[in-house]
Design a protein around this motif. Structure first.
Motif, mmCIF file in Angstrom:
data_model
loop_
_atom_site.group_PDB
_atom_site.id
_atom_site.type_symbol
_atom_site.label_atom_id
_atom_site.label_comp_id
_atom_site.label_asym_id
_atom_site.label_seq_id
_atom_site.Cartn_x
_atom_site.Cartn_y
_atom_site.Cartn_z
ATOM 1 N N SER A 1 52.115 23.809 -22.260
ATOM 2 C CA SER A 1 52.830 24.333 -20.919
ATOM 3 C C SER A 1 52.219 23.700 -19.730
ATOM 4 C CB SER A 1 52.993 25.928 -20.650
ATOM 5 O OG SER A 1 51.826 26.304 -20.767
ATOM 6 N N CYS A 2 53.066 23.616 -18.553
ATOM 7 C CA CYS A 2 52.793 23.186 -17.480
ATOM 8 C C CYS A 2 53.478 23.521 -16.402
ATOM 9 C CB CYS A 2 52.513 21.391 -17.489
ATOM 10 S SG CYS A 2 52.134 20.798 -16.107
ATOM 11 N N TRP A 3 52.864 23.870 -15.079
ATOM 12 C CA TRP A 3 53.563 24.390 -14.029
ATOM 13 C C TRP A 3 54.547 23.376 -13.423
ATOM 14 C CZ3 TRP A 3 54.191 29.275 -11.931
ATOM 15 C CH2 TRP A 3 53.368 30.206 -12.579
ATOM 16 N N ARG A 4 55.661 23.625 -12.864
ATOM 17 C CA ARG A 4 56.494 22.928 -12.185
ATOM 18 C C ARG A 4 56.617 23.458 -10.754
ATOM 19 N NH1 ARG A 4 62.605 22.267 -13.964
ATOM 20 N NH2 ARG A 4 62.118 24.645 -14.024
ATOM 21 N N VAL A 5 55.925 22.695 -9.794
ATOM 22 C CA VAL A 5 55.585 23.099 -8.290
ATOM 23 C C VAL A 5 56.703 23.552 -7.616
ATOM 24 C CG1 VAL A 5 54.090 22.575 -6.305
ATOM 25 C CG2 VAL A 5 53.440 21.967 -8.518
ATOM 26 N N GLY A 6 56.843 24.808 -7.247
ATOM 27 C CA GLY A 6 57.837 25.124 -6.249
ATOM 28 C C GLY A 6 57.113 25.206 -5.030
ATOM 29 N N ASN A 7 57.211 26.633 -4.498
ATOM 30 C CA ASN A 7 56.116 26.788 -3.216
ATOM 31 C C ASN A 7 54.617 26.780 -3.612
ATOM 32 O OD1 ASN A 7 55.864 29.154 -4.593
ATOM 33 N ND2 ASN A 7 56.976 30.459 -3.140
ATOM 34 N N GLY A 8 54.406 26.817 -4.969
ATOM 35 C CA GLY A 8 52.730 26.638 -5.151
ATOM 36 C C GLY A 8 52.174 28.108 -4.972
ATOM 37 N N ALA A 9 52.592 29.152 -4.548
ATOM 38 C CA ALA A 9 51.961 30.142 -4.616
ATOM 39 C C ALA A 9 51.173 30.763 -5.782
ATOM 40 C CB ALA A 9 52.914 31.324 -3.875
ATOM 41 N N SER A 10 51.825 30.558 -6.810
ATOM 42 C CA SER A 10 51.028 31.238 -7.980
ATOM 43 C C SER A 10 50.322 30.129 -8.893
ATOM 44 C CB SER A 10 52.661 31.754 -8.964
ATOM 45 O OG SER A 10 53.262 32.551 -8.344
ATOM 46 N N ILE A 11 50.181 29.151 -8.517
ATOM 47 C CA ILE A 11 49.430 28.242 -9.322
ATOM 48 C C ILE A 11 47.900 27.901 -8.621
ATOM 49 C CG2 ILE A 11 49.395 25.832 -10.156
ATOM 50 C CD1 ILE A 11 52.172 25.733 -9.307
ATOM 51 N N ASN A 12 46.791 28.280 -9.602
ATOM 52 C CA ASN A 12 45.785 27.845 -9.309
ATOM 53 C C ASN A 12 45.179 26.512 -9.130
ATOM 54 O OD1 ASN A 12 42.629 27.880 -9.560
ATOM 55 N ND2 ASN A 12 42.849 30.258 -9.117
ATOM 56 N N VAL A 13 44.843 25.822 -8.283
ATOM 57 C CA VAL A 13 44.295 24.503 -7.847
ATOM 58 C C VAL A 13 43.576 23.983 -9.199
ATOM 59 C CG1 VAL A 13 43.488 22.837 -6.437
ATOM 60 C CG2 VAL A 13 44.855 24.651 -5.604
ATOM 61 N N MET A 14 42.342 24.944 -9.484
ATOM 62 C CA MET A 14 41.193 24.434 -10.292
ATOM 63 C C MET A 14 41.598 24.543 -11.720
ATOM 64 S SD MET A 14 39.334 22.638 -8.766
ATOM 65 C CE MET A 14 39.321 22.175 -6.912
ATOM 66 N N HIS A 15 42.348 26.003 -12.075
ATOM 67 C CA HIS A 15 42.477 26.168 -13.631
ATOM 68 C C HIS A 15 43.697 25.937 -14.085
ATOM 69 C CE1 HIS A 15 38.697 28.229 -13.037
ATOM 70 N NE2 HIS A 15 38.855 28.758 -11.635
ATOM 71 N N ASP A 16 44.899 26.068 -13.272
ATOM 72 C CA ASP A 16 46.093 25.742 -14.119
ATOM 73 C C ASP A 16 46.386 24.331 -14.124
ATOM 74 O OD1 ASP A 16 46.569 28.541 -13.997
ATOM 75 O OD2 ASP A 16 47.402 28.742 -12.160
ATOM 76 N N LYS A 17 47.336 24.188 -14.987
ATOM 77 C CA LYS A 17 47.828 22.706 -15.226
ATOM 78 C C LYS A 17 49.079 22.436 -14.528
ATOM 79 C CE LYS A 17 47.883 21.634 -19.815
ATOM 80 N NZ LYS A 17 48.494 21.605 -21.084
ATOM 81 N N TRP A 18 49.088 21.812 -13.473
ATOM 82 C CA TRP A 18 50.231 21.332 -12.372
ATOM 83 C C TRP A 18 50.380 19.870 -12.046
ATOM 84 C CZ3 TRP A 18 49.058 19.889 -7.396
ATOM 85 C CH2 TRP A 18 47.722 19.958 -7.244
ATOM 86 N N ILE A 19 49.302 19.184 -12.340
ATOM 87 C CA ILE A 19 49.490 17.934 -11.947
ATOM 88 C C ILE A 19 50.166 16.826 -13.092
ATOM 89 C CG2 ILE A 19 47.880 15.938 -10.922
ATOM 90 C CD1 ILE A 19 45.764 17.800 -10.786
ATOM 91 N N THR A 20 51.412 16.425 -12.555
ATOM 92 C CA THR A 20 51.987 15.814 -13.614
ATOM 93 C C THR A 20 51.713 14.142 -13.343
ATOM 94 O OG1 THR A 20 53.982 15.186 -11.666
ATOM 95 C CG2 THR A 20 54.172 17.119 -13.371
ATOM 96 N N ASN A 21 52.042 13.553 -14.513
ATOM 97 C CA ASN A 21 51.711 12.225 -14.810
ATOM 98 C C ASN A 21 50.131 11.875 -14.875
ATOM 99 O OD1 ASN A 21 54.611 11.372 -14.722
ATOM 100 N ND2 ASN A 21 54.453 11.337 -12.399
ATOM 101 N N TYR A 22 49.400 12.931 -15.349
ATOM 102 C CA TYR A 22 47.885 12.842 -15.420
ATOM 103 C C TYR A 22 47.811 13.327 -16.715
ATOM 104 C CZ TYR A 22 42.956 13.358 -13.808
ATOM 105 O OH TYR A 22 41.517 13.074 -13.840
ATOM 106 N N PRO A 23 46.805 12.798 -17.641
ATOM 107 C CA PRO A 23 46.753 13.035 -18.959
ATOM 108 C C PRO A 23 46.369 14.470 -19.017
ATOM 109 C CG PRO A 23 45.358 11.047 -18.486
ATOM 110 C CD PRO A 23 46.013 11.646 -17.028
ATOM 111 N N THR A 24 45.704 14.975 -18.550
ATOM 112 C CA THR A 24 45.401 16.656 -18.772
ATOM 113 C C THR A 24 46.041 17.727 -18.058
ATOM 114 O OG1 THR A 24 43.459 16.500 -17.084
ATOM 115 C CG2 THR A 24 42.900 16.177 -19.238
#
Length: 262
Positions: free
Chosen positions: A207-230
């Protein structure tokens, strides 16, 4: 209500039992064997609780062994009938590894042999036959992997439908202060919950986050950077643990990334 019955825990006081039975007008039973085709009580003897699946598959295979079937006929029967019998149960419970292996062995013996007591050489392992036909296999199911996939699908439903009754019950019981992906198993949890927890590594990996307003996504712990291996940050800063949200990296006025801050 006359068709309904209730099962009480051994810890339930007698006065409370009588009040519930008189209020709802239902009768008390000692145990429920099955409900909607599924076992209601799964204790420590999990293999015995799901042994009925092996009996069902065995009866099907025994009825086919006396018939002259082509390879195509065997393939269809294994895929459409024998391996579809445990599907309903696999969507709720994690079957023991031993049971999955035995079901695979029964299908493999039927695939390579024909008569009841006939034993033939298995020219390829069941693991190879379980691969897709593009890879040289036959496309049979790996029941263990299929079981995990079915349960992971249920976990995904819990994440997507947070207004459902089953989500509200599980959240109140097992993860009241965190999200489903942050939940963990406990010693006194039900076997349904333990089955879902067995698929947590699959959900976290896939699973990977799809960024909307980004309020629920932790920058350092969650997976949210698309087009990046990890899909996530691998090297957090050494000074302190960041608790930033992705919304902090977005310019609220222009609704674009704050490139200077990033």
């Amino acid at each position: 209500m006359e068709k309904s019955s209730v099962l009480f825990s051994s810890n339930t006081p007698v006065t409370q039992k009588e009040w519930i039975k008189s209020t709802f007008g239902v009768k008390e039973v000692v145990c429920f064997e099955t409900y909607l085709g599924l076992p209601t009580m799964v204790g420590r003897a999990k293999y015995q609780a799901f042994a009925y699946l092996k009996d069902k598959v065995w009866r099907k295979l025994q009825g086919w062994k006396g018939k002259l079937l082509s390879r195509v006929g065997k393939e269809i029967l294994i895929k459409a009938v024998a391996q579809s019998i445990p599907t309903y149960t696999m969507g709720v419970f994690l079957l023991p590894v031993k049971l999955c292996d035995e079901l695979n062995q029964m299908c493999a013996r039927f695939w390579w042999g024909q008569a009841e007591n006939e034993r033939k050489i298995h020219w390829k392992s069941w693991g190879l036959l379980s691969q897709s036909k593009k890879k040289g296999g036959m496309g049979f199911r790996d029941l263990r992997a299929f079981n995990l996939a079915m349960l992971a699908k249920q976990g995904w439903r819990l994440m997507q439908n947070q207004e459902s009754l089953v989500y509200k019950c599980f959240k109140h019981r097992y993860f009241p202060k965190c999200s489903f992906l942050e939940a963990c198993d406990s010693t006194n949890s039900s076997y349904v919950w333990k089955s879902l927890m067995a698929t947590m590594p699959i959900l976290k990996q896939g699973s990977c986050w799809r960024v909307g307003n980004g309020a629920s996504i932790n920058v350092m712990h969650d997976k949210w950077i698309t087009n990046y291996p990890t899909c996530k940050v691998l090297h957090p800063p050494d000074e302190q643990e960041w608790e930033w949200r992705v919304s902090d990296l977005i310019d609220p006025n222009g609704r674009c990334w704050d490139r200077e801050l990033i």
